[in-house]
Scaffold this motif. Structure first.
Motif, PDB file in Angstrom:
ATOM      1  N   HIS A 105       0.830  -1.201   0.000  1.00  0.00           N
ATOM      2  CA  HIS A 105       0.000   0.000   0.000  1.00  0.00           C
ATOM      3  C   HIS A 105       0.871   1.260   0.000  1.00  0.00           C
ATOM      4  CE1 HIS A 105      -3.349  -2.626   0.432  1.00  0.00           C
ATOM      5  NE2 HIS A 105      -3.040  -2.994   1.657  1.00  0.00           N
ATOM      6  N   SER A 108       2.134   1.789  -3.551  1.00  0.00           N
ATOM      7  CA  SER A 108       1.118   2.368  -4.424  1.00  0.00           C
ATOM      8  C   SER A 108       0.969   3.864  -4.160  1.00  0.00           C
ATOM      9  CB  SER A 108      -0.216   1.655  -4.206  1.00  0.00           C
ATOM     10  OG  SER A 108      -1.222   2.218  -5.020  1.00  0.00           O
ATOM     11  N   ILE A 126      -7.509   6.132  -6.281  1.00  0.00           N
ATOM     12  CA  ILE A 126      -6.460   5.220  -5.814  1.00  0.00           C
ATOM     13  C   ILE A 126      -5.811   5.759  -4.549  1.00  0.00           C
ATOM     14  CG2 ILE A 126      -4.171   4.297  -6.353  1.00  0.00           C
ATOM     15  CD1 ILE A 126      -5.099   3.961  -9.231  1.00  0.00           C
ATOM     16  N   GLU A 130      -5.988   3.545  -1.192  1.00  0.00           N
ATOM     17  CA  GLU A 130      -4.758   3.008  -0.627  1.00  0.00           C
ATOM     18  C   GLU A 130      -4.479   3.590   0.761  1.00  0.00           C
ATOM     19  OE1 GLU A 130      -2.657   0.484  -1.801  1.00  0.00           O
ATOM     20  OE2 GLU A 130      -4.407   0.196  -3.073  1.00  0.00           O
ATOM     21  N   ARG A 133      -6.706   1.615   3.077  1.00  0.00           N
ATOM     22  CA  ARG A 133      -6.171   0.270   3.283  1.00  0.00           C
ATOM     23  C   ARG A 133      -4.952   0.293   4.189  1.00  0.00           C
ATOM     24  NH1 ARG A 133      -6.841  -0.983  -3.144  1.00  0.00           N
ATOM     25  NH2 ARG A 133      -8.995  -1.797  -3.070  1.00  0.00           N
TER      26      ARG A 133
END
Length: 216
Positions: A105, A108, A126, A130, A133
């Motif tokens: 994560h 990203s 995104i 992310e 998460r």
């Protein structure tokens, strides 16, 4: 001879920190983060041109989880691994590899916030997903650390290093204030000489600011 191929603030920091904690002699080769890692001589060490690559015992190892397991087996006197049959062995393996769940994560988010220079190249969706998460991963660590100083009941180990590096990266994207157990643990880790020795010189590394907020 032990030689670590490293780029500041990348996953290879995890291996550098571990080597510092092991107290063994080693050499560090610092690479700029970029296309030079695709050069043929480096690709002979790491087939997809990433860091770390660790030269040791006539072999070249890559993947930080594999490097951690190998080094802990190679230098058991440091007490950073947990051997088969140890009551903490299963938890050691779980948290060693959970570190990569956290790190994916972070990777990203680093791509979105740092590597994509132009705002129109980035995805708000995104970045928000992310970050959420990553926050869940922080929550899992925080829960595990309830009533513990370190991730294992038996004390500090390589899994604290592996997850600690991931949190070092992650706090550039998610504020840790909502996770008091994680904050106390990370404060303990970041005060360690081994951690301090793995930090980049001032102004070097991939992070050019302390925090990258998710878009509103």
């Amino acid at each position: 001879m032990i030689r670590l191929h490293h780029a500041h603030q990348t996953r290879s920091m995890r291996s550098l920190w571990l080597l510092n904690e092991l107290g063994v002699e080693f050499e560090t080769v610092v690479h700029p983060f970029g296309k030079n890692l695709r050069a043929p001589d480096y690709l002979a060490k790491h087939p997809v041109g990433r860091v770390p690559a660790l030269e040791i015992d006539g072999k070249v190892l890559f993947e930080t989880g594999a490097i951690a397991e190998y080094l802990c087996d190679r230098f058991p006197q440091a007490g950073l691994g947990r051997v088969a049959g140890d009551e903490d062995r299963a938890d050691w393996l779980i948290w060693l590899h959970f570190a990569e769940t956290v790190a994916q994560h972070c990777a990203s988010l680093t791509q979105q916030h740092v590597m994509l220079y132009e705002p129109e190249m980035r995805s708000d969706i995104i970045m928000k997903l992310e970050a959420a998460r990553l926050g869940k991963c922080f929550g899992a660590l925080d829960q595990r650390l309830e009533g513990r100083d370190y991730l294992l009941d038996s004390g500090f180990s390589a899994v604290d290093i592996s997850c600690g590096y991931a949190v070092y990266s992650g706090v550039h994207y998610v504020r840790p204030d909502a996770y008091p157990n994680l904050v106390a643990w990370y404060d303990r880790l970041s005060a360690r000489p081994g951690f301090q020795a793995s930090l980049p010189p001032e102004g070097e590394g991939i992070y050019q600011q302390d925090f990258y907020p998710a878009p509103q």
